[in-house]
Design a protein around this motif. Structure first.
Motif, PDB file in Angstrom:
ATOM      1  N   VAL A   1       1.623 123.848 -93.611  1.00 16.18           N
ATOM      2  CA  VAL A   1       2.214 124.346 -92.366  1.00 16.18           C
ATOM      3  C   VAL A   1       1.480 125.609 -91.924  1.00 16.18           C
ATOM      4  CG1 VAL A   1       4.327 125.189 -91.269  1.00 16.18           C
ATOM      5  CG2 VAL A   1       4.444 123.279 -92.888  1.00 16.18           C
ATOM      6  N   ALA A   2       1.149 126.467 -92.868  1.00  9.81           N
ATOM      7  CA  ALA A   2       0.409 127.688 -92.550  1.00  9.81           C
ATOM      8  C   ALA A   2      -0.945 127.361 -91.929  1.00  9.81           C
ATOM      9  CB  ALA A   2       0.240 128.548 -93.802  1.00  9.81           C
ATOM     10  N   ASP A   3      -1.625 126.351 -92.443  1.00  5.85           N
ATOM     11  CA  ASP A   3      -2.912 125.933 -91.875  1.00  5.85           C
ATOM     12  C   ASP A   3      -2.747 125.470 -90.430  1.00  5.85           C
ATOM     13  OD1 ASP A   3      -4.322 126.515 -94.172  1.00  5.85           O
ATOM     14  OD2 ASP A   3      -4.617 124.422 -94.767  1.00  5.85           O
ATOM     15  N   GLN A   4      -1.670 124.728 -90.170  1.00  2.00           N
ATOM     16  CA  GLN A   4      -1.436 124.237 -88.815  1.00  2.00           C
ATOM     17  C   GLN A   4      -1.090 125.381 -87.862  1.00  2.00           C
ATOM     18  OE1 GLN A   4       0.615 120.331 -88.576  1.00  2.00           O
ATOM     19  NE2 GLN A   4       0.505 120.415 -90.819  1.00  2.00           N
ATOM     20  N   PHE A   5      -0.359 126.374 -88.361  1.00  2.00           N
ATOM     21  CA  PHE A   5      -0.101 127.555 -87.547  1.00  2.00           C
ATOM     22  C   PHE A   5      -1.406 128.256 -87.209  1.00  2.00           C
ATOM     23  CE2 PHE A   5       0.211 132.206 -87.606  1.00  2.00           C
ATOM     24  CZ  PHE A   5       0.836 132.381 -86.383  1.00  2.00           C
ATOM     25  N   GLU A   6      -2.234 128.434 -88.209  1.00  2.00           N
ATOM     26  CA  GLU A   6      -3.506 129.130 -88.013  1.00  2.00           C
ATOM     27  C   GLU A   6      -4.363 128.418 -86.962  1.00  2.00           C
ATOM     28  OE1 GLU A   6      -6.246 131.550 -91.157  1.00  2.00           O
ATOM     29  OE2 GLU A   6      -5.487 129.609 -91.778  1.00  2.00           O
ATOM     30  N   MET A   7      -4.404 127.101 -87.025  1.00  5.51           N
ATOM     31  CA  MET A   7      -5.198 126.335 -86.057  1.00  5.51           C
ATOM     32  C   MET A   7      -4.659 126.503 -84.640  1.00  5.51           C
ATOM     33  SD  MET A   7      -6.157 122.764 -87.906  1.00  5.51           S
ATOM     34  CE  MET A   7      -5.236 122.705 -89.432  1.00  5.51           C
ATOM     35  N   THR A   8      -3.332 126.475 -84.502  1.00  7.34           N
ATOM     36  CA  THR A   8      -2.756 126.575 -83.163  1.00  7.34           C
ATOM     37  C   THR A   8      -2.736 128.008 -82.641  1.00  7.34           C
ATOM     38  OG1 THR A   8      -0.483 126.636 -84.063  1.00  7.34           O
ATOM     39  CG2 THR A   8      -1.362 124.483 -83.388  1.00  7.34           C
ATOM     40  N   TRP A   9      -2.699 128.982 -83.523  1.00  7.32           N
ATOM     41  CA  TRP A   9      -2.770 130.376 -83.068  1.00  7.32           C
ATOM     42  C   TRP A   9      -4.160 130.652 -82.499  1.00  7.32           C
ATOM     43  CZ3 TRP A   9       0.798 134.308 -82.687  1.00  7.32           C
ATOM     44  CH2 TRP A   9       0.296 135.576 -82.399  1.00  7.32           C
ATOM     45  N   ASP A  10      -5.179 130.155 -83.182  1.00  5.79           N
ATOM     46  CA  ASP A  10      -6.560 130.398 -82.766  1.00  5.79           C
ATOM     47  C   ASP A  10      -6.939 129.595 -81.528  1.00  5.79           C
ATOM     48  OD1 ASP A  10      -6.812 132.144 -84.899  1.00  5.79           O
ATOM     49  OD2 ASP A  10      -7.759 130.670 -86.201  1.00  5.79           O
ATOM     50  N   ASP A  11      -6.308 128.442 -81.336  1.00  7.66           N
ATOM     51  CA  ASP A  11      -6.573 127.580 -80.183  1.00  7.66           C
ATOM     52  C   ASP A  11      -5.226 127.085 -79.666  1.00  7.66           C
ATOM     53  OD1 ASP A  11      -7.297 125.692 -78.309  1.00  7.66           O
ATOM     54  OD2 ASP A  11      -8.289 124.357 -79.735  1.00  7.66           O
TER      55      ASP A  11
ATOM     56  N   SER B   1      -4.318 125.462 -77.117  1.00 17.57           N
ATOM     57  CA  SER B   1      -4.420 124.409 -76.109  1.00 17.57           C
ATOM     58  C   SER B   1      -3.496 123.252 -76.445  1.00 17.57           C
ATOM     59  CB  SER B   1      -5.860 123.894 -76.035  1.00 17.57           C
ATOM     60  OG  SER B   1      -6.187 123.197 -77.232  1.00 17.57           O
ATOM     61  N   VAL B   2      -3.256 122.403 -75.459  1.00 16.71           N
ATOM     62  CA  VAL B   2      -2.435 121.213 -75.663  1.00 16.71           C
ATOM     63  C   VAL B   2      -3.049 120.340 -76.753  1.00 16.71           C
ATOM     64  CG1 VAL B   2      -1.620 119.081 -74.578  1.00 16.71           C
ATOM     65  CG2 VAL B   2      -1.516 121.226 -73.310  1.00 16.71           C
ATOM     66  N   ASN B   3      -4.365 120.195 -76.733  1.00 19.06           N
ATOM     67  CA  ASN B   3      -5.042 119.371 -77.745  1.00 19.06           C
ATOM     68  C   ASN B   3      -4.796 119.885 -79.150  1.00 19.06           C
ATOM     69  OD1 ASN B   3      -6.089 117.555 -75.916  1.00 19.06           O
ATOM     70  ND2 ASN B   3      -8.031 118.630 -75.725  1.00 19.06           N
ATOM     71  N   SER B   4      -4.844 121.186 -79.311  1.00 16.81           N
ATOM     72  CA  SER B   4      -4.627 121.775 -80.634  1.00 16.81           C
ATOM     73  C   SER B   4      -3.219 121.465 -81.139  1.00 16.81           C
ATOM     74  CB  SER B   4      -4.845 123.282 -80.573  1.00 16.81           C
ATOM     75  OG  SER B   4      -4.583 123.874 -81.819  1.00 16.81           O
ATOM     76  N   PHE B   5      -2.228 121.651 -80.283  1.00 15.18           N
ATOM     77  CA  PHE B   5      -0.849 121.365 -80.688  1.00 15.18           C
ATOM     78  C   PHE B   5      -0.645 119.865 -80.932  1.00 15.18           C
ATOM     79  CE2 PHE B   5      -0.083 125.550 -78.733  1.00 15.18           C
ATOM     80  CZ  PHE B   5       0.655 126.136 -79.750  1.00 15.18           C
ATOM     81  N   SER B   6      -1.298 119.035 -80.124  1.00 16.99           N
ATOM     82  CA  SER B   6      -1.102 117.585 -80.259  1.00 16.99           C
ATOM     83  C   SER B   6      -1.667 117.036 -81.569  1.00 16.99           C
ATOM     84  CB  SER B   6      -1.716 116.841 -79.076  1.00 16.99           C
ATOM     85  OG  SER B   6      -3.128 116.896 -79.128  1.00 16.99           O
ATOM     86  N   GLU B   7      -2.590 117.752 -82.178  1.00 16.26           N
ATOM     87  CA  GLU B   7      -3.206 117.313 -83.427  1.00 16.26           C
ATOM     88  C   GLU B   7      -2.387 117.687 -84.661  1.00 16.26           C
ATOM     89  OE1 GLU B   7      -7.051 119.123 -83.221  1.00 16.26           O
ATOM     90  OE2 GLU B   7      -7.790 117.672 -81.756  1.00 16.26           O
ATOM     91  N   GLN B   8      -1.287 118.411 -84.465  1.00 16.37           N
ATOM     92  CA  GLN B   8      -0.491 118.902 -85.593  1.00 16.37           C
ATOM     93  C   GLN B   8       0.713 117.998 -85.853  1.00 16.37           C
ATOM     94  OE1 GLN B   8      -2.282 121.239 -87.003  1.00 16.37           O
ATOM     95  NE2 GLN B   8      -3.536 121.235 -85.154  1.00 16.37           N
ATOM     96  N   ASN B   9       1.233 118.113 -87.039  1.00 11.91           N
ATOM     97  CA  ASN B   9       2.420 117.386 -87.452  1.00 11.91           C
ATOM     98  C   ASN B   9       3.645 117.950 -86.736  1.00 11.91           C
ATOM     99  OD1 ASN B   9       4.895 117.406 -89.383  1.00 11.91           O
ATOM    100  ND2 ASN B   9       3.639 115.672 -90.064  1.00 11.91           N
ATOM    101  N   LEU B  10       4.479 117.085 -86.170  1.00  7.99           N
ATOM    102  CA  LEU B  10       5.640 117.524 -85.403  1.00  7.99           C
ATOM    103  C   LEU B  10       6.618 118.333 -86.253  1.00  7.99           C
ATOM    104  CD1 LEU B  10       7.081 117.548 -82.708  1.00  7.99           C
ATOM    105  CD2 LEU B  10       8.128 115.368 -83.315  1.00  7.99           C
ATOM    106  N   ASN B  11       6.843 117.919 -87.488  1.00  7.12           N
ATOM    107  CA  ASN B  11       7.740 118.683 -88.369  1.00  7.12           C
ATOM    108  C   ASN B  11       7.193 120.075 -88.635  1.00  7.12           C
ATOM    109  OD1 ASN B  11       9.661 116.649 -88.643  1.00  7.12           O
ATOM    110  ND2 ASN B  11       8.602 115.749 -90.388  1.00  7.12           N
ATOM    111  N   ALA B  12       5.903 120.167 -88.852  1.00  7.53           N
ATOM    112  CA  ALA B  12       5.277 121.477 -89.081  1.00  7.53           C
ATOM    113  C   ALA B  12       5.443 122.359 -87.854  1.00  7.53           C
ATOM    114  CB  ALA B  12       3.799 121.312 -89.427  1.00  7.53           C
ATOM    115  N   LEU B  13       5.265 121.785 -86.669  1.00  7.12           N
ATOM    116  CA  LEU B  13       5.433 122.565 -85.446  1.00  7.12           C
ATOM    117  C   LEU B  13       6.859 123.074 -85.297  1.00  7.12           C
ATOM    118  CD1 LEU B  13       3.298 120.502 -82.905  1.00  7.12           C
ATOM    119  CD2 LEU B  13       2.709 122.684 -83.997  1.00  7.12           C
ATOM    120  N   GLU B  14       7.813 122.278 -85.692  1.00  9.52           N
ATOM    121  CA  GLU B  14       9.216 122.721 -85.640  1.00  9.52           C
ATOM    122  C   GLU B  14       9.446 123.893 -86.595  1.00  9.52           C
ATOM    123  OE1 GLU B  14      11.831 119.362 -86.191  1.00  9.52           O
ATOM    124  OE2 GLU B  14      10.950 118.318 -84.484  1.00  9.52           O
TER     125      GLU B  14
END
Length: 84
Positions: free
Chosen positions: A19-29, A31-44
């Motif tokens: 989950v921390a890795d997914q946060f790091e990816m979306t914090w740095d980018d 964009s919609v594409n960045s968020f769309s590439e992540q796991n929905l549970n992790a985003l929650e």
């Protein structure tokens, strides 16, 4: 240490490295594409944790603004993805 590092540390401690890795990816980018590439549970998990941090009395106004901007980006991306 900046607010990104603090948020990353809290997310890692509460939800683990994936989950921390997914946060790091979306914090740095944020964009919609960045968020769309992540796991929905992790985003929650990320959304909940960032929301809690943004309501903390321990942070500066600037740090809270950064967190709120991230949440706005996340909201916009998720709204866009829900339309598809």
């Amino acid at each position: 240490m900046d607010i990104r590092d603090i948020a990353l540390t809290v997310i890692y401690k509460e939800h683990g490295w994936a989950v921390a890795d997914q946060f790091e990816m979306t914090w740095d980018d944020q964009s919609v594409n960045s968020f769309s590439e992540q796991n929905l549970n992790a985003l929650e998990y990320i959304y909940t944790t960032i929301s809690e941090l943004a309501h903390s009395d321990a942070l500066t106004e600037d740090a809270i603004e950064e967190l709120e901007e991230y949440l706005e980006s996340m909201d916009e991306a998720m709204e866009y993805l829900d339309k598809d």
